[in-house]
Write a protein that holds these residues in place. Structure first.
Motif, PDB file in Angstrom:
ATOM      1  N   SER A   9       0.849  -1.195   0.000  1.00  0.00           N
ATOM      2  CA  SER A   9       0.000   0.000   0.000  1.00  0.00           C
ATOM      3  C   SER A   9       0.882   1.242   0.000  1.00  0.00           C
ATOM      4  O   SER A   9       1.628   1.477   0.962  1.00  0.00           O
ATOM      5  CB  SER A   9      -0.910   0.003   1.232  1.00  0.00           C
ATOM      6  OG  SER A   9      -1.765  -1.121   1.226  1.00  0.00           O
ATOM      7  N   ASP A  11       0.448   4.392   0.578  1.00  0.00           N
ATOM      8  CA  ASP A  11       0.341   5.335   1.691  1.00  0.00           C
ATOM      9  C   ASP A  11       0.995   4.785   2.955  1.00  0.00           C
ATOM     10  O   ASP A  11       1.702   5.505   3.670  1.00  0.00           O
ATOM     11  CB  ASP A  11      -1.123   5.704   1.958  1.00  0.00           C
ATOM     12  CG  ASP A  11      -2.035   4.497   2.088  1.00  0.00           C
ATOM     13  OD1 ASP A  11      -1.606   3.367   1.802  1.00  0.00           O
ATOM     14  OD2 ASP A  11      -3.211   4.688   2.481  1.00  0.00           O
ATOM     15  N   THR A  59      -4.778  -0.823   0.775  1.00  0.00           N
ATOM     16  CA  THR A  59      -5.679   0.107   1.454  1.00  0.00           C
ATOM     17  C   THR A  59      -6.570   0.843   0.470  1.00  0.00           C
ATOM     18  O   THR A  59      -6.197   1.113  -0.671  1.00  0.00           O
ATOM     19  CB  THR A  59      -4.889   1.151   2.259  1.00  0.00           C
ATOM     20  OG1 THR A  59      -3.988   1.843   1.380  1.00  0.00           O
ATOM     21  CG2 THR A  59      -4.117   0.507   3.390  1.00  0.00           C
ATOM     22  N   PRO A  61      -9.111   4.531   0.486  1.00  0.00           N
ATOM     23  CA  PRO A  61      -9.161   5.779   1.259  1.00  0.00           C
ATOM     24  C   PRO A  61      -9.835   5.527   2.605  1.00  0.00           C
ATOM     25  O   PRO A  61     -10.737   4.693   2.704  1.00  0.00           O
ATOM     26  CB  PRO A  61      -9.993   6.718   0.377  1.00  0.00           C
ATOM     27  CG  PRO A  61      -9.786   6.194  -1.013  1.00  0.00           C
ATOM     28  CD  PRO A  61      -9.693   4.704  -0.860  1.00  0.00           C
ATOM     29  N   ASP A 114      -5.837   9.446   1.921  1.00  0.00           N
ATOM     30  CA  ASP A 114      -5.181   8.175   2.212  1.00  0.00           C
ATOM     31  C   ASP A 114      -4.735   8.167   3.666  1.00  0.00           C
ATOM     32  O   ASP A 114      -4.898   9.148   4.397  1.00  0.00           O
ATOM     33  CB  ASP A 114      -4.002   7.912   1.266  1.00  0.00           C
ATOM     34  CG  ASP A 114      -2.940   9.004   1.298  1.00  0.00           C
ATOM     35  OD1 ASP A 114      -2.817   9.708   2.329  1.00  0.00           O
ATOM     36  OD2 ASP A 114      -2.211   9.156   0.302  1.00  0.00           O
TER      37      ASP A 114
END
Length: 393
Positions: A9, A11, A59, A61, A114
């Motif tokens: 992911s 973020d 992930t 948001p 994020d």
């Protein structure tokens, strides 16, 4: 699992690269070593905790702008509480020894795009005040705290975290559960148990998965799968192994020769019809103090309509006598006009029987409230009536 999710992911990986102490635990994003100011104007270290919105191993948001926090309620550099971000102050067990004391609310107009943006925002809101007192403090320690991967799942259970019941779900984390028989009801029991954090689910059946089984089991077998004539344990383990890491196959029936295997399990679900081996199984489970739940369906055709009942019988070390004293479990096969024994397609009743059994198990675990502590229940189809009897003292 935690590090794999972080790496996949962008973020989360960015948080890792920036030096935040992040990990994935109990279906939540954890960020430790967050400096903040107490009401005594002292610098302390707290933990930010966020629910996770996921699609598989990546992930989405954030589904909420709220952030949870473990520690005292944070203050500004003068010791005044940061009331502007207070959402609630309620102590909550997330799972294990992970506890939060407060939650914060600071929502940008467009929400957080994020988890990087969400974590950095809240970490800055707290640590900036600490930096006024000591400019050397930082949440970016460059140290990663990797949680031990104790999950039974291939991908994380973020639904429990979003619902705030991760601690309750851990009550279902038994060491090992056995399902004896993977017919219509047994396969639905597996379907339900595979969604719980049981460490190992042992499945016993020596049968081949045939065409009539496809109409009783959850999901939809392909014609190619039916033509290959897989064993039930192989077919079902392949499906539920996509979700649960602890599916253990036993391609055999339970009889006097191997019944001792059941003595080591935390719980057993008996999903087999009455036969000569059933009394042997029950005797062993009772002697070994293993709780078990036995299921059964009885059907007849009356005036062109099906009538009958769905039975759920529970036996625990605290209550065994009703099994034999009240003949709560059929122990010997009786020839007769039982439509169910002839593989009539009643997947709805199989699913119901399995759900009632799994709900009963969850009550025994303390996951669901258990007002009556019944050890026998009978659902009558035509009257839609559920009878509870044999109550624990």
């Amino acid at each position: 699992m935690s590090q794999q999710l972080i790496n996949l992911s962008p973020d989360l990986h960015r948080l890792f690269e920036d030096g935040y102490e992040i990990s994935i635990e109990h279906g939540h994003l954890i960020v430790r070593h967050i400096p903040y100011v107490t009401s005594r104007r002292e610098i302390a270290l707290g933990t930010l905790v966020s629910t996770l919105a996921m699609s598989g191993d990546r992930t989405n948001p954030p589904d909420t702008h709220v952030m949870m926090f473990g520690g005292e309620f944070p203050c500004d550099s003068n010791g005044a509480a940061l009331e502007k971000i207070r959402h609630s102050s309620t102590r909550q067990i997330i799972g294990g020894d992970l506890i939060v004391d407060h939650s914060f609310s600071s929502k940008p107009l467009a929400g957080y795009k994020d988890y990087y943006e969400k974590v950095v925002t809240y970490a800055s809101l707290l640590s900036n005040h600490a930096a006024v007192i000591d400019a050397t403090v930082t949440a970016r320690t460059k140290r990663v705290v990797e949680a031990a991967d104790e999950s039974s799942f291939v991908y994380i259970d973020n639904a429990s975290g979003r619902a705030g019941i991760s601690a309750a779900s851990q009550k279902l984390r038994q060491a090992s559960v056995a399902i004896v028989g993977l017919g219509g009801t047994g396969s639905y029991v597996l379907d339900q148990l595979a969604k719980t954090p049981i460490e190992a689910i042992h499945i016993y059946d020596g049968d081949i998965f045939q065409q009539h089984n496809a109409f009783r089991a959850p999901g939809a077998a392909s014609i190619a799968e039916l033509r290959s004539r897989p064993l039930k344990v192989d077919y079902l383990a392949a499906i539920y192994g996509n979700m649960h890491k602890g599916i253990v196959k036993h391609p055999c029936y339970i009889d006097a020769g191997n019944v001792d295997e059941l003595a080591s399990y935390s719980m057993a679900f008996l999903c087999v019809d009455a036969n000569e081996d059933k009394p042997v199984i029950i005797d062993l489970l009772e002697k070994a103090n293993v709780p078990f739940i036995d299921v059964g369906i009885g059907l007849e055709l009356v005036d062109g309509k099906l009538v009958g009942s769905v039975r759920t019988t529970t036996s625990t070390p605290a209550m065994r006598h009703h099994i034999k004293a009240r003949s709560r479990i059929p122990l010997h096969h009786i020839d007769g006009n039982d439509l169910y024994a002839r593989n009539i397609q009643v997947a709805d009743l199989n699913a119901l029987n399995a759900c009632l059994a799994v709900i009963r198990w969850k009550k025994l675990c303390g996951y669901y409230a258990d007002a009556e502590q019944e050890h026998f229940s009978l659902f009558t189809i035509d009257s839609n009536h559920l009878l509870n009897e044999d109550f624990a003292a």
